[in-house]
Design an enzyme around this catalytic site. Structure first.
Site, PDB file in Angstrom:
ATOM      1  N   ASN A   7     -14.406   5.395 -13.832  1.00  0.00           N
ATOM      2  CA  ASN A   7     -15.063   4.761 -12.919  1.00  0.00           C
ATOM      3  C   ASN A   7     -14.568   2.974 -13.068  1.00  0.00           C
ATOM      4  OD1 ASN A   7     -16.792   2.983 -11.375  1.00  0.00           O
ATOM      5  ND2 ASN A   7     -17.767   4.752 -10.520  1.00  0.00           N
ATOM      6  N   ASP A   9     -15.400   0.393 -11.229  1.00  0.00           N
ATOM      7  CA  ASP A   9     -15.988  -0.460 -10.291  1.00  0.00           C
ATOM      8  C   ASP A   9     -16.398  -1.869 -11.024  1.00  0.00           C
ATOM      9  OD1 ASP A   9     -16.374   1.096  -7.945  1.00  0.00           O
ATOM     10  OD2 ASP A   9     -18.173   1.843  -8.817  1.00  0.00           O
ATOM     11  N   HIS A  10     -16.887  -1.579 -12.390  1.00  0.00           N
ATOM     12  CA  HIS A  10     -17.234  -2.927 -13.144  1.00  0.00           C
ATOM     13  C   HIS A  10     -16.190  -3.755 -13.649  1.00  0.00           C
ATOM     14  CE1 HIS A  10     -21.181  -1.878 -12.560  1.00  0.00           C
ATOM     15  NE2 HIS A  10     -21.210  -0.638 -13.389  1.00  0.00           N
ATOM     16  N   ARG A  18     -15.899 -14.471 -10.309  1.00  0.00           N
ATOM     17  CA  ARG A  18     -15.479 -15.425 -10.387  1.00  0.00           C
ATOM     18  C   ARG A  18     -14.492 -15.536  -9.119  1.00  0.00           C
ATOM     19  NH1 ARG A  18     -14.826 -19.172 -14.826  1.00  0.00           N
ATOM     20  NH2 ARG A  18     -17.051 -19.006 -15.754  1.00  0.00           N
ATOM     21  N   HIS A  43     -16.400   3.051  -5.902  1.00  0.00           N
ATOM     22  CA  HIS A  43     -17.436   3.148  -5.113  1.00  0.00           C
ATOM     23  C   HIS A  43     -17.152   2.143  -4.275  1.00  0.00           C
ATOM     24  CE1 HIS A  43     -21.975   3.676  -4.459  1.00  0.00           C
ATOM     25  NE2 HIS A  43     -21.529   3.581  -3.340  1.00  0.00           N
ATOM     26  N   ARG A  45     -18.979  -0.003  -1.594  1.00  0.00           N
ATOM     27  CA  ARG A  45     -20.290  -0.206  -1.288  1.00  0.00           C
ATOM     28  C   ARG A  45     -20.289  -0.951  -0.061  1.00  0.00           C
ATOM     29  NH1 ARG A  45     -24.921   0.269  -4.177  1.00  0.00           N
ATOM     30  NH2 ARG A  45     -24.939   1.347  -6.086  1.00  0.00           N
ATOM     31  N   ARG A  49     -19.851  -5.010  -3.368  1.00  0.00           N
ATOM     32  CA  ARG A  49     -20.237  -5.763  -4.583  1.00  0.00           C
ATOM     33  C   ARG A  49     -19.189  -5.478  -5.798  1.00  0.00           C
ATOM     34  NH1 ARG A  49     -25.562  -2.677  -6.921  1.00  0.00           N
ATOM     35  NH2 ARG A  49     -26.260  -2.871  -4.788  1.00  0.00           N
ATOM     36  N   HIS A  50     -18.680  -4.235  -5.662  1.00  0.00           N
ATOM     37  CA  HIS A  50     -17.495  -3.888  -6.729  1.00  0.00           C
ATOM     38  C   HIS A  50     -16.017  -3.988  -6.092  1.00  0.00           C
ATOM     39  CE1 HIS A  50     -20.975  -2.232  -8.598  1.00  0.00           C
ATOM     40  NE2 HIS A  50     -21.114  -0.884  -8.120  1.00  0.00           N
ATOM     41  N   GLU A  70     -16.363   7.021  -3.954  1.00  0.00           N
ATOM     42  CA  GLU A  70     -17.735   7.384  -3.875  1.00  0.00           C
ATOM     43  C   GLU A  70     -18.152   6.500  -2.533  1.00  0.00           C
ATOM     44  OE1 GLU A  70     -19.727   5.905  -7.453  1.00  0.00           O
ATOM     45  OE2 GLU A  70     -18.759   7.748  -8.522  1.00  0.00           O
ATOM     46  N   THR A 100     -27.384   0.327  -9.538  1.00  0.00           N
ATOM     47  CA  THR A 100     -26.502   1.569  -9.498  1.00  0.00           C
ATOM     48  C   THR A 100     -27.061   2.609  -8.577  1.00  0.00           C
ATOM     49  OG1 THR A 100     -25.159   2.839 -10.836  1.00  0.00           O
ATOM     50  CG2 THR A 100     -27.309   2.541 -11.545  1.00  0.00           C
ATOM     51  N   THR A 101     -26.363   3.625  -8.708  1.00  0.00           N
ATOM     52  CA  THR A 101     -26.780   4.898  -7.738  1.00  0.00           C
ATOM     53  C   THR A 101     -27.888   5.246  -8.349  1.00  0.00           C
ATOM     54  OG1 THR A 101     -24.456   5.116  -7.231  1.00  0.00           O
ATOM     55  CG2 THR A 101     -25.996   6.838  -6.763  1.00  0.00           C
ATOM     56  N   GLU A 152     -21.365  17.211  -7.652  1.00  0.00           N
ATOM     57  CA  GLU A 152     -21.563  16.403  -8.990  1.00  0.00           C
ATOM     58  C   GLU A 152     -23.023  16.382  -9.600  1.00  0.00           C
ATOM     59  OE1 GLU A 152     -19.361  12.719  -9.266  1.00  0.00           O
ATOM     60  OE2 GLU A 152     -20.589  11.845 -10.710  1.00  0.00           O
ATOM     61  N   HIS A 192     -22.746   9.886 -14.341  1.00  0.00           N
ATOM     62  CA  HIS A 192     -23.771   9.052 -14.690  1.00  0.00           C
ATOM     63  C   HIS A 192     -24.619   8.902 -15.887  1.00  0.00           C
ATOM     64  CE1 HIS A 192     -26.455   5.821 -12.843  1.00  0.00           C
ATOM     65  NE2 HIS A 192     -25.624   5.958 -11.715  1.00  0.00           N
ATOM     66  N   GLY A 193     -24.590   7.679 -16.398  1.00  0.00           N
ATOM     67  CA  GLY A 193     -24.901   7.646 -17.637  1.00  0.00           C
ATOM     68  C   GLY A 193     -24.256   8.145 -19.005  1.00  0.00           C
ATOM     69  N   GLY A 214     -18.390   5.517 -16.100  1.00  0.00           N
ATOM     70  CA  GLY A 214     -17.934   4.111 -15.870  1.00  0.00           C
ATOM     71  C   GLY A 214     -18.681   3.203 -16.756  1.00  0.00           C
ATOM     72  N   HIS A 215     -19.905   2.913 -16.798  1.00  0.00           N
ATOM     73  CA  HIS A 215     -20.426   1.902 -17.360  1.00  0.00           C
ATOM     74  C   HIS A 215     -20.250   1.782 -18.733  1.00  0.00           C
ATOM     75  CE1 HIS A 215     -24.080  -0.519 -18.837  1.00  0.00           C
ATOM     76  NE2 HIS A 215     -23.522  -1.379 -17.982  1.00  0.00           N
TER      77      HIS A 215
END
Ligand code: PXP
Length: 239
Positions: A7, A9-10, A18, A43, A45, A49-50, A70, A100-101, A152, A192-193, A214-215
């Protein structure tokens, strides 16, 4: 071999901080590809935001890896998915104020009706549909009854509980739901996580076909680079 979805997104979150071009999510996708992962996850959104619509367009025309989009089941997102045709759509709940979700879909009567309608349209475009669900057996049964291509399972609570001991409850919920999904011939994904430590015990679950991370990968990449961060996860998957 379990497919690793990364993922990105980040990467876009950092770029958006920026408002310029860097870091570019498409360059991140290129690294994901060269690192041998199986798909790019993003994702789109409602608040953008991503990733932005243009990022999704760029990823799809780049085309070196399947894109798992997503999205919430809004009419705007349905239109985008059906016109852009990603290789997989994952339906997630979305709340504006969440970081986050935060949980899986709540498959109530109204949402089930909407998913059935969207699934007819996505099937017409040959876009497989995945539902992001909590490891709640009643919810999972409803998801399997919908005839979607993938479920998922939300591993957030499992990941949070990972260091608490003894806490087998979250793992047992994942196993129970996974067995049901496997026996229903629905493809099983998890996400997730997840990180290089809590991933390992999940690999003993039969029928696990895909993990989306992702994260932890993007966080680790700050120190060792994206390619090395992906390799760390792949080393775990190869065990
Ligand atoms: N799977 C789904 C459905 C998600 O919504 C997310 C978060 O965007 C992930 C996987 C990845 O979660 P994490 O960023 O915690 O690895």
């Amino acid at each position: 071999m379990i497919v690793l979805g990364v993922n990105i997104d980040h990467v876009a979150t950092l770029r958006n901080a920026r408002g310029g071009k860097n870091p570019d999510p498409l360059s991140a996708a290129e690294v994901v590809y060269r690192s041998g992962a199986g798909q790019v996850v993003c994702h789109l959104r409602e608040d953008r935001r991503h990733i932005l619509d243009q990022d999704l367009m760029d990823l799809l025309s780049w085309g070196k890896l399947p894109v798992n989009l997503e999205m919430a089941l809004t009419s705007e997102m349905q239109e985008i998915a059906l016109s852009m045709e990603p290789q997989l759509v994952t339906l997630v709940p979305e709340r504006r104020l969440e970081r986050t979700t935060e949980g899986g879909l709540c498959l109530n009567h109204e949402l089930i009706g909407k998913i059935r309608e969207f699934h007819k349209l996505s099937s017409g475009k040959k876009i497989p549909l995945s539902l992001f669900l909590d490891p709640d057996i009643e919810m999972v049964k409803k998801g399997c009854d919908l005839g979607v291509e993938q479920i998922e399972l939300h591993t957030g609570p499992y990941a949070n509980s990972f260091f608490r001991s003894p806490d087998k409850f979250e793992m047992e919920r994942l196993i129970e739901c996974s067995l049901y999904i496997g026996s229903s011939n629905v493809r099983l994904a998890m996400g997730h996580g997840l990180d290089s430590e809590n991933l390992l015990p999940l690999l003993s679950i039969p029928d696990l076909a895909e993990v989306n991370i992702g994260h932890s990968i993007i966080s680790r990449s700050v120190f060792i680079g994206l390619s090395a961060a992906i390799s760390e996860i792949q080393e775990v998957l190869a065990r």
